[in-house]
Design a protein around this motif. Sequence first.
Motif, PDB file in Angstrom:
ATOM      1  N   ALA A  27       0.816  -1.218   0.000  1.00 56.70           N
ATOM      2  CA  ALA A  27       0.000   0.000   0.000  1.00 56.70           C
ATOM      3  C   ALA A  27       0.848   1.264   0.000  1.00 56.70           C
ATOM      4  O   ALA A  27       0.382   2.318  -0.423  1.00 56.70           O
ATOM      5  CB  ALA A  27      -0.928  -0.003   1.211  1.00 56.70           C
ATOM      6  N   THR A  28       2.092   1.172   0.471  1.00 59.80           N
ATOM      7  CA  THR A  28       2.953   2.360   0.532  1.00 59.80           C
ATOM      8  C   THR A  28       3.896   2.486  -0.666  1.00 59.80           C
ATOM      9  O   THR A  28       4.520   3.517  -0.840  1.00 59.80           O
ATOM     10  CB  THR A  28       3.809   2.340   1.808  1.00 59.80           C
ATOM     11  N   ARG A  29       3.996   1.468  -1.480  1.00 65.19           N
ATOM     12  CA  ARG A  29       4.996   1.460  -2.554  1.00 65.19           C
ATOM     13  C   ARG A  29       4.811   2.606  -3.542  1.00 65.19           C
ATOM     14  O   ARG A  29       5.754   3.337  -3.836  1.00 65.19           O
ATOM     15  CB  ARG A  29       4.980   0.131  -3.287  1.00 65.19           C
ATOM     16  N   LEU A  30       3.626   2.798  -4.079  1.00 66.25           N
ATOM     17  CA  LEU A  30       3.403   3.884  -5.036  1.00 66.25           C
ATOM     18  C   LEU A  30       3.404   5.259  -4.382  1.00 66.25           C
ATOM     19  O   LEU A  30       4.101   6.159  -4.862  1.00 66.25           O
ATOM     20  CB  LEU A  30       2.119   3.651  -5.831  1.00 66.25           C
ATOM     21  N   PRO A  31       2.658   5.471  -3.291  1.00 72.90           N
ATOM     22  CA  PRO A  31       2.657   6.811  -2.698  1.00 72.90           C
ATOM     23  C   PRO A  31       4.039   7.289  -2.251  1.00 72.90           C
ATOM     24  O   PRO A  31       4.368   8.462  -2.380  1.00 72.90           O
ATOM     25  CB  PRO A  31       1.722   6.692  -1.497  1.00 72.90           C
ATOM     26  N   LEU A  32       4.865   6.375  -1.725  1.00 70.10           N
ATOM     27  CA  LEU A  32       6.194   6.759  -1.243  1.00 70.10           C
ATOM     28  C   LEU A  32       7.288   6.529  -2.272  1.00 70.10           C
ATOM     29  O   LEU A  32       8.432   6.896  -2.046  1.00 70.10           O
ATOM     30  CB  LEU A  32       6.527   5.990   0.042  1.00 70.10           C
ATOM     31  N   ARG A  33       6.932   5.914  -3.392  1.00 68.36           N
ATOM     32  CA  ARG A  33       7.875   5.624  -4.487  1.00 68.36           C
ATOM     33  C   ARG A  33       9.124   4.899  -3.981  1.00 68.36           C
ATOM     34  O   ARG A  33      10.233   5.201  -4.378  1.00 68.36           O
ATOM     35  CB  ARG A  33       8.251   6.920  -5.215  1.00 68.36           C
ATOM     36  N   TRP A  34       8.908   3.916  -3.101  1.00 71.56           N
ATOM     37  CA  TRP A  34      10.077   3.216  -2.573  1.00 71.56           C
ATOM     38  C   TRP A  34      10.502   2.093  -3.501  1.00 71.56           C
ATOM     39  O   TRP A  34       9.688   1.472  -4.161  1.00 71.56           O
ATOM     40  CB  TRP A  34       9.878   2.729  -1.150  1.00 71.56           C
ATOM     41  N   THR A  35      11.798   1.903  -3.546  1.00 71.00           N
ATOM     42  CA  THR A  35      12.366   0.843  -4.367  1.00 71.00           C
ATOM     43  C   THR A  35      13.255  -0.085  -3.552  1.00 71.00           C
ATOM     44  O   THR A  35      13.600  -1.156  -4.001  1.00 71.00           O
ATOM     45  CB  THR A  35      13.191   1.427  -5.527  1.00 71.00           C
ATOM     46  N   GLY A  36      13.653   0.349  -2.382  1.00 71.93           N
ATOM     47  CA  GLY A  36      14.504  -0.477  -1.538  1.00 71.93           C
ATOM     48  C   GLY A  36      15.396   0.386  -0.667  1.00 71.93           C
ATOM     49  O   GLY A  36      15.219   1.593  -0.570  1.00 71.93           O
ATOM     50  N   LEU A  37      16.358  -0.260  -0.044  1.00 73.69           N
ATOM     51  CA  LEU A  37      17.282   0.444   0.834  1.00 73.69           C
ATOM     52  C   LEU A  37      18.361   1.137   0.024  1.00 73.69           C
ATOM     53  O   LEU A  37      18.718   0.654  -1.038  1.00 73.69           O
ATOM     54  CB  LEU A  37      17.917  -0.548   1.807  1.00 73.69           C
TER      55      LEU A  37
END
Length: 77
Positions: A27-37
């Motif tokens: 649920a947070t992947r798109l809003p926060l645009r996270w790809t990893g560490l």
Amino acid sequence: EDDPASAVSLLVASGVHYPSVRDDARATRLPLRWTGLPMTLFVAADGVVQHVERAPITSQAQLDGLVQQYLGVQVAS
């Protein structure tokens, strides 16, 4: 995307001592645009993400500056 045991192993090996969560639903992947560490989120007291730093933070001075810049909090040395 690691299995829970691998994720916990990474936290332990990295010396992480703060609360961490899993987001199996992504649920947070798109809003926060996270790809990893590495990724550091600066979250205001009201729960709103003020900034996402997608680069390593390599010093206490750098972290203190980012906290001041994005959260308006002066960190005591």
